[in-house]
Design an enzyme around this catalytic site. Structure first.
Site, PDB file in Angstrom:
ATOM      1  CG  ASP A 248      25.405  12.268   6.009  1.00  0.00           C
ATOM      2  OD1 ASP A 248      26.425  12.565   6.643  1.00  0.00           O
ATOM      3  OD2 ASP A 248      25.216  11.130   5.526  1.00  0.00           O
TER       4      ASP A 248
ATOM      5  CG  ASP B 279      29.880   6.266   7.942  1.00  0.00           C
ATOM      6  OD1 ASP B 279      29.618   7.315   8.567  1.00  0.00           O
ATOM      7  OD2 ASP B 279      29.432   6.008   6.812  1.00  0.00           O
TER       8      ASP B 279
HETATM    9  C1  GAL Z   1      27.328   8.826   5.808  1.00  0.00           C
HETATM   10  C2  GAL Z   1      26.686   8.629   7.161  1.00  0.00           C
HETATM   11  C3  GAL Z   1      26.097   7.242   7.183  1.00  0.00           C
HETATM   12  C4  GAL Z   1      25.068   7.109   6.087  1.00  0.00           C
HETATM   13  C5  GAL Z   1      25.686   7.457   4.724  1.00  0.00           C
HETATM   14  C6  GAL Z   1      24.636   7.541   3.631  1.00  0.00           C
HETATM   15  O1  GAL Z   1      27.889  10.096   5.718  1.00  0.00           O
HETATM   16  O2  GAL Z   1      27.648   8.796   8.168  1.00  0.00           O
HETATM   17  O3  GAL Z   1      25.512   6.982   8.456  1.00  0.00           O
HETATM   18  O4  GAL Z   1      23.973   7.954   6.360  1.00  0.00           O
HETATM   19  O5  GAL Z   1      26.351   8.707   4.786  1.00  0.00           O
HETATM   20  O6  GAL Z   1      25.195   7.882   2.403  1.00  0.00           O
END
Ligand code: GAL
Length: 388
Positions: free
Chosen positions: A131, A188
């Site tokens: 991430d 997301d």
């Molecule tokens: C976001 C990511 C999500 C999930 C989340 C977890 O940045 O895009 O898919 O992994 O973090 O905190």
């Protein structure tokens, strides 16, 4: 390392804990998901990776600087858990972050890339989702993805690298060279129609940026969630889609070559959810070995249709064409396709035999054009065979 490495050749298929369970994960739950992969036909359909997303570790590294699994969530430890997943013939994915912390505030891998990669390899991890939260501002994201990619490739184990920088920093222009096998190109997803439509329209002209060994990841699927996330943001206020919207979502992700990471609770999947996720004709299109992006055709008359009504064509390795007629608009539309626009002129004397990938039956043979009527938020996906 294997000499003929097919890891990441076609879009990875699997399940990820985040969309439905966010922070509320544990090994019993995820073992049940792995069991369901086997008992309900997901494994046979090609789904392979079980991915533990954020919130699996303790909030601090140990005195040796190692990541520590949360023993309340994973009492057997990650190694034993990986052994269990492997015993089912499946693969295990885990999550970390290029920054100092993960998005939920757990330790990230910044300046720990090589030791973490070795640790993941020792545990038997097969995929790392990486991430982008808490990245030190002065650091280049591009460099951080190159670092972790190099660390994984030298970890002693084949670990598929799933980059997740949400499409930022012109990721399209450097991610393939970094060594990543898939990369998130959007923010997301949320479990509602507006989100599916927004992500789609942002990627519809990016066909050239996906392909074998580095697939454009449009985010995990919300198919079958029906508003069932424990996270208010992902579930969102509107919360949930209709079955035809989920069907369109799955068709778009399949046609556009996205990895297909299931996000719902498959232990409780409805009959319709299974029909969508296990559609062999769609999965075959998504998994075509050449992994070509789908090009877009604007239907005639062009002045009549907005960007939310379009045709997508994916050239398949056996000479067939996968054709998607998509109506993301709010009214029923006739979507007219001239075969000329796909390289099939009248002079070829060829027709197309069309097979409906949702009804699983042949529609018939057509010359020159095909004009299906598609209800709002719906689609028709056909596999077309050239016949002379
Ligand atoms: C976001 C990511 C999500 C999930 C989340 C977890 O940045 O895009 O898919 O992994 O973090 O905190």
């Amino acid at each position: 390392m294997t000499s003929q490495n097919t890891m990441g050749l076609t879009p990875p298929l699997g399940w990820n804990s985040w969309n439905t369970f966010t922070w509320d994960i544990n090994e019993t739950l995820i073992k049940e998901v792995a069991n369901t992969f086997v008992s309900d036909g997901y494994k046979d359909a090609g789904y392979e990776y079980i991915v533990i997303d954020d919130c699996w570790s303790l909030k601090e590294r140990d005195e040796n600087g190692q990541l520590v699994p949360d023993s309340e969530k994973f009492p057997s430890g990650i190694k034993a858990f990986a052994d269990y997943v492997h015993s089912k013939g499946l693969k295990l994915g885990i999550y970390s972050c290029a920054g100092t912390h993960t998005c939920a505030g757990y330790p990230g891998s910044f300046e720990h890339e090589f030791e973490d990669a070795r640790q993941f390899a020792e545990w038997g991890i097969d995929l790392l989702k990486y991430d982008y939260c808490f990245k030190p501002r002065q650091m280049s994201g591009e460099l951080l993805y190159k670092r972790m990619s190099l660390a994984l490739k030298n970890s002693g184990r084949d670990i598929l690298f799933s980059a997740c920088n949400w499409g930022e920093d012109d990721v399209y222009h450097w991610i393939r060279e970094s060594g990543a096998h898939m990369y998130r190109s959007t923010g997301d997803i949320q479990d509602n129609w507006e989100s599916i439509k927004k992500l789609t329209l942002s990627q519809v002209d990016k066909a050239r940026y996906t392909g074998s060994y580095c697939h454009n990841d449009m985010d995990m699927l919300v198919v079958g969630m029906y508003g069932g996330s424990n996270d208010g943001f992902i579930g969102s206020k509107i919360g949930g889609c209709t079955d035809s919207q989920y069907k369109t979502h799955f068709s778009l992700w399949s046609m556009m070559g996205s990895p297909l990471m299931i996000g719902c609770d498959i232990r409780e999947a409805s009959h319709m959810t299974k029909d969508i996720l296990l559609n062999k004709d769609l999965l075959a299109i998504n998994q075509d070995v050449e992994s070509r992006g789908a090009y877009r055709i604007k239907p005639e008359p062009q002045w009549f249709h907005d960007d939310d009504v379009f045709i997508q064509v994916k050239v398949l390795s056996d000479g067939d064409l996968a054709i998607g007629f998509f109506n993301l608009s709010d009214t029923q539309r006739e979507i007219s396709l001239q075969f000329w626009d796909m390289g099939l002129p009248y002079a070829s004397k060829c027709s197309l035999e069309l097979y409906d990938c949702w009804e699983h039956k042949t529609i018939g043979q057509f010359k020159e054009r095909y004009n299906p009527v598609v209800p709002k938020h719906d689609c028709l996906i056909v596999r077309a065979k050239v016949v002379s």
